[in-house]
Design an enzyme around this catalytic site. Structure first.
Site, PDB file in Angstrom:
ATOM      1  N   GLU A  71      64.484  -5.664  51.681  1.00  0.00           N
ATOM      2  CA  GLU A  71      64.977  -5.148  50.401  1.00  0.00           C
ATOM      3  C   GLU A  71      63.854  -5.104  49.368  1.00  0.00           C
ATOM      4  O   GLU A  71      63.678  -4.122  48.637  1.00  0.00           O
ATOM      5  CB  GLU A  71      66.104  -6.044  49.862  1.00  0.00           C
ATOM      6  CG  GLU A  71      67.395  -5.993  50.633  1.00  0.00           C
ATOM      7  CD  GLU A  71      67.457  -7.025  51.758  1.00  0.00           C
ATOM      8  OE1 GLU A  71      66.379  -7.466  52.237  1.00  0.00           O
ATOM      9  OE2 GLU A  71      68.576  -7.370  52.176  1.00  0.00           O
ATOM     10  N   GLU A  93      73.900 -21.668  51.137  1.00  0.00           N
ATOM     11  CA  GLU A  93      72.820 -21.429  52.090  1.00  0.00           C
ATOM     12  C   GLU A  93      72.247 -22.768  52.568  1.00  0.00           C
ATOM     13  O   GLU A  93      71.684 -22.859  53.659  1.00  0.00           O
ATOM     14  CB  GLU A  93      71.717 -20.557  51.456  1.00  0.00           C
ATOM     15  CG  GLU A  93      70.830 -19.873  52.477  1.00  0.00           C
ATOM     16  CD  GLU A  93      69.922 -18.794  51.882  1.00  0.00           C
ATOM     17  OE1 GLU A  93      70.164 -17.597  52.108  1.00  0.00           O
ATOM     18  OE2 GLU A  93      68.949 -19.160  51.186  1.00  0.00           O
ATOM     19  N   LYS A  97      70.265  -9.352  59.745  1.00  0.00           N
ATOM     20  CA  LYS A  97      69.008  -8.605  59.532  1.00  0.00           C
ATOM     21  C   LYS A  97      68.584  -7.914  60.827  1.00  0.00           C
ATOM     22  O   LYS A  97      68.168  -6.758  60.823  1.00  0.00           O
ATOM     23  CB  LYS A  97      67.888  -9.551  59.085  1.00  0.00           C
ATOM     24  CG  LYS A  97      68.088 -10.198  57.729  1.00  0.00           C
ATOM     25  CD  LYS A  97      66.868 -11.062  57.373  1.00  0.00           C
ATOM     26  CE  LYS A  97      67.129 -11.937  56.166  1.00  0.00           C
ATOM     27  NZ  LYS A  97      66.054 -12.874  55.873  1.00  0.00           N
ATOM     28  N   HIS A 126      91.618 -15.927  32.702  1.00  0.00           N
ATOM     29  CA  HIS A 126      92.449 -14.716  32.732  1.00  0.00           C
ATOM     30  C   HIS A 126      92.259 -13.970  34.044  1.00  0.00           C
ATOM     31  O   HIS A 126      92.564 -12.789  34.147  1.00  0.00           O
ATOM     32  CB  HIS A 126      92.088 -13.821  31.535  1.00  0.00           C
ATOM     33  CG  HIS A 126      92.333 -14.521  30.240  1.00  0.00           C
ATOM     34  ND1 HIS A 126      93.537 -14.465  29.567  1.00  0.00           N
ATOM     35  CD2 HIS A 126      91.548 -15.362  29.522  1.00  0.00           C
ATOM     36  CE1 HIS A 126      93.466 -15.216  28.481  1.00  0.00           C
ATOM     37  NE2 HIS A 126      92.263 -15.769  28.425  1.00  0.00           N
ATOM     38  N   LYS A 184      58.488 -14.845  48.847  1.00  0.00           N
ATOM     39  CA  LYS A 184      57.715 -15.929  49.458  1.00  0.00           C
ATOM     40  C   LYS A 184      57.135 -15.478  50.791  1.00  0.00           C
ATOM     41  O   LYS A 184      55.964 -15.646  51.060  1.00  0.00           O
ATOM     42  CB  LYS A 184      58.605 -17.156  49.655  1.00  0.00           C
ATOM     43  CG  LYS A 184      57.879 -18.312  50.316  1.00  0.00           C
ATOM     44  CD  LYS A 184      58.700 -19.564  50.285  1.00  0.00           C
ATOM     45  CE  LYS A 184      59.605 -19.661  51.487  1.00  0.00           C
ATOM     46  NZ  LYS A 184      60.267 -20.980  51.568  1.00  0.00           N
ATOM     47  N   GLY A 241      63.369 -20.799  48.915  1.00  0.00           N
ATOM     48  CA  GLY A 241      63.647 -19.736  47.940  1.00  0.00           C
ATOM     49  C   GLY A 241      64.674 -20.157  46.911  1.00  0.00           C
ATOM     50  O   GLY A 241      64.502 -19.970  45.703  1.00  0.00           O
ATOM     51  N   ARG A 242      65.774 -20.766  47.372  1.00  0.00           N
ATOM     52  CA  ARG A 242      66.860 -21.133  46.453  1.00  0.00           C
ATOM     53  C   ARG A 242      66.519 -22.325  45.575  1.00  0.00           C
ATOM     54  O   ARG A 242      67.285 -22.683  44.679  1.00  0.00           O
ATOM     55  CB  ARG A 242      68.140 -21.385  47.252  1.00  0.00           C
ATOM     56  CG  ARG A 242      67.990 -22.394  48.382  1.00  0.00           C
ATOM     57  CD  ARG A 242      69.158 -22.312  49.353  1.00  0.00           C
ATOM     58  NE  ARG A 242      69.025 -23.173  50.517  1.00  0.00           N
ATOM     59  CZ  ARG A 242      68.410 -22.825  51.646  1.00  0.00           C
ATOM     60  NH1 ARG A 242      67.824 -21.651  51.738  1.00  0.00           N
ATOM     61  NH2 ARG A 242      68.369 -23.658  52.673  1.00  0.00           N
TER      62      ARG A 242
HETATM   63  O1  LIG Z   1      61.312 -14.645  48.929  1.00  0.00           O
HETATM   64  P1  LIG Z   1      61.629 -13.951  50.201  1.00  0.00           P
HETATM   65  O2  LIG Z   1      60.765 -14.417  51.328  1.00  0.00           O
HETATM   66  O3  LIG Z   1      61.556 -12.450  50.035  1.00  0.00           O
HETATM   67  O4  LIG Z   1      63.114 -14.337  50.632  1.00  0.00           O
HETATM   68  C1  LIG Z   1      64.221 -13.968  49.884  1.00  0.00           C
HETATM   69  C2  LIG Z   1      65.472 -14.660  50.336  1.00  0.00           C
HETATM   70  O5  LIG Z   1      65.772 -14.335  51.680  1.00  0.00           O
HETATM   71  C3  LIG Z   1      66.323 -15.455  52.343  1.00  0.00           C
HETATM   72  O6  LIG Z   1      65.399 -15.894  53.276  1.00  0.00           O
HETATM   73  C4  LIG Z   1      67.624 -15.140  53.024  1.00  0.00           C
HETATM   74  O7  LIG Z   1      67.594 -13.946  53.699  1.00  0.00           O
HETATM   75  C5  LIG Z   1      66.559 -16.487  51.272  1.00  0.00           C
HETATM   76  O8  LIG Z   1      66.581 -17.777  51.728  1.00  0.00           O
HETATM   77  C6  LIG Z   1      65.450 -16.174  50.334  1.00  0.00           C
HETATM   78  O9  LIG Z   1      65.713 -16.727  49.085  1.00  0.00           O
END
Ligand SMILES: O=P(O)(O)OC[C@H]1O[C@](O)(CO)[C@@H](O)[C@@H]1O
Length: 526
Positions: A218, A356, A502, A387, A212, A269-270
């Site tokens: 990452e 979150e 971060k 288990h 987003k 995002g979530r």
């Molecule tokens: O879609 P993006 O902006 O890469 O964010 C990924 C994820 O990183 C976060 O901001 C947390 O670091 C989440 O809330 C989000 O889902």
């Protein structure tokens, strides 16, 4: 007009602890227990049922919780949210994920755009693109069909879509609706991307870059990783990559992608599985019609969440009982236990969605709160979990409220009768057994073998896990989280708690460290 007040200032909250506690082992015993199972049950969408007979509630507790729902204006706050009020106070944003699957209230116009129309338009564009890929009208440079789709994203841009894909993979295969295999790269651990790339034929793979913000370390790192692999294979990366992002992100205007689909800052995002974030991968994997059914299930469940009659509103009842367990009974955690292998990553998705959202110590105005908020959430599918960690759940010193999910039928249908029962019957028998074992316990002179019982659980039961049922299940938990955030008066829609780590990681990489940070960096050889 809604008013936002801290939970501990509400009269209905003050009254809750004064209500006599329900002794679960007693009320669930014998025919009374059977009556409760019939009574404490609410129909959900897509043939699902929410049953809370094995929770520590009775009519008196429920009356107290109804008062709480009214005083905290839960229904009105949901209305304000779906009608476009700035509910995400931390980031000064609207919260519009419900609009990705339906229109519950008024048209919401933001930044001069009708938001429902925008989300539908993106969904239609994705559908058109997916249909073209399936028909071989969009191909690789050699004119060959794409066979695999790989999503690159993390957090909400990974967990929900991955959980939804896994939930429907076997159902789609069984019903002749499986179009493309999907894989996911999320971790910045190079072994994640390398292992996925080693397992696919890159020449026939289409990659969806999902971010987003368009700035997540990452995801951008993994994008470069994948582009490198494509280049090394002599392929033009821009013919293999599409993007899902917000129109304001740095990725939006890039020429590097075959196509770009959009969501916006009003979808957390979530909460983005029903937006383009889930839409692209699920439409490519199973076809746009399956994605549409998933949205339909979520939209139907959202309607139930808008019901002002508390006891007919499954998400609201679930949320209120969760608050009662957290703030009156003092339970610190909750476990999600789907008796469905297809839901293997659903607890992981809910971990982010819940923790979150409601893992906050300040209220929506940034002032400290004096009461516990979101619980620790974890889970695994049954019967595997039995288990593993159920020992603690049955006999540990903490009581952990449980959320079971089970389906009468398997997705694939292949089964075997061993010792007079099918595997599916064994699975369901275990779910029923666990609910009662946790609630009622068992006496034994040997304390090591004694089960105290009194351990509360609810169960959501459905026919078969199909796209509509999955959409309804997802919506239920999303709305539960939202209602709990309303009760606790926290902003469930920002996530400042992820920032500090971060920032420090950036310092480590720039070698701008001292003290403990430097010592740990040295230990890890950075
Ligand atoms: O879609 P993006 O902006 O890469 O964010 C990924 C994820 O990183 C976060 O901001 C947390 O670091 C989440 O809330 C989000 O889902």
């Amino acid at each position: 007009m809604v008013t936002w007040s801290n939970f501990d200032t509400l009269t209905s909250y003050e009254e809750l602890p004064k209500i006599e506690r329900v002794k679960l082992a007693e009320v669930m015993a014998g025919e009374n227990g059977a009556d409760r199972v019939k009574k404490y049950s609410i129909p959900m969408a897509a043939g699902l049922t929410y049953n809370y007979a094995a929770k520590q509630v009775d009519d008196q507790v429920l009356e107290g919780l109804e008062k709480l729902a009214k005083e905290a204006q839960l229904a009105d706050k949901f209305k304000a949210l779906y009608n476009g009020e700035v509910i995400n106070t931390g980031e000064k944003r609207l919260v519009l994920h419900h609009l990705t699957r339906g229109q519950l209230g008024d048209a919401v116009v933001a930044d001069g755009v009708d938001k429902r129309a925008f989300y539908v338009e993106q969904q239609e564009k994705i559908a058109e693109f997916a249909n073209k890929v399936h028909a071989g009208e969009i191909t690789n440079a050699a004119g060959e069909k794409f066979t695999t789709v790989v999503q690159i994203g993390i957090g909400g841009s990974d967990l929900g879509p991955r959980a939804m894909y896994l939930a429907l993979e076997n159902w789609a295969k069984k019903n002749g609706l499986f179009k493309m295999e999907a894989k996911f790269i999320s971790n910045v651990d190079p072994d994640d991307a390398a292992a996925v790339l080693n397992s696919i034929d890159v020449a026939h793979s289409i990659f969806i870059l999902v971010s987003k913000s368009g700035t997540t370390l990452e995801t951008l790192t993994n994008e470069s990783f994948v582009k490198d692999a494509l280049k090394n294979a002599g392929l033009d990366a821009s013919r293999h990559m599409i993007a899902v992002t917000s129109e304001t992100s740095p990725l939006a205007k890039s020429e590097d992608y075959l196509a770009a689909f959009f969501m916006d800052d009003y979808i957390g995002g979530r909460f983005s599985s029903t937006s383009s974030v889930g839409g692209a991968v699920l439409s490519l994997a199973f076809g746009p019609e399956v994605f549409a059914q998933f949205l339909e299930g979520a939209a139907e469940e959202d309607k139930l969440a808008a019901n002002e009659n508390v006891l007919e509103n499954p998400a609201m009842v679930d949320a209120l009982i969760g608050v009662y367990e957290r703030n009156v009974l003092g339970y610190p955690a909750t476990a999600v236990l789907p008796y469905s292998q297809a839901l293997s990553r659903f607890p992981a998705h809910l971990q982010q969605a819940d923790m979150e959202s409601n893992g906050k110590s300040v209220n929506r105005f940034g002032e400290p709160v004096n009461y516990p908020t979101g619980p620790v959430l974890f889970g695994e599918p049954g019967t595997n979990g039995q288990h593993s960690f159920y020992q603690l759940l049955h006999q540990g010193t903490d009581i952990v409220p449980l959320q079971f999910v089970g389906f009468k039928n398997s997705q694939i249908g292949t089964d075997v009768v061993i010792q007079g029962s099918t595997s599916q019957q064994k699975l369901c028998a275990n779910a029923a057994a666990q609910v009662v074992a946790f609630a009622c316990g068992k006496e034994d002179e040997n304390l090591n073998k004694k089960f105290d019982g009194g351990r509360p659980s609810s169960i959501i039961i459905g026919e078969t896990l199909d796209p509509k049922a999955l959409g309804a299940l997802l919506s239920h938990f999303e709305n539960k989280i939202m209602f709990q955030g309303f009760v606790w008066n926290v902003n469930s829609f920002d996530q400042e708690g992820v920032q500090l780590g971060k920032v420090l990681a950036k310092k480590v990489l720039a070698h701008e460290t001292d003290g403990a940070l430097k010592a740990y960096s040295d230990l890890l050889n950075i």
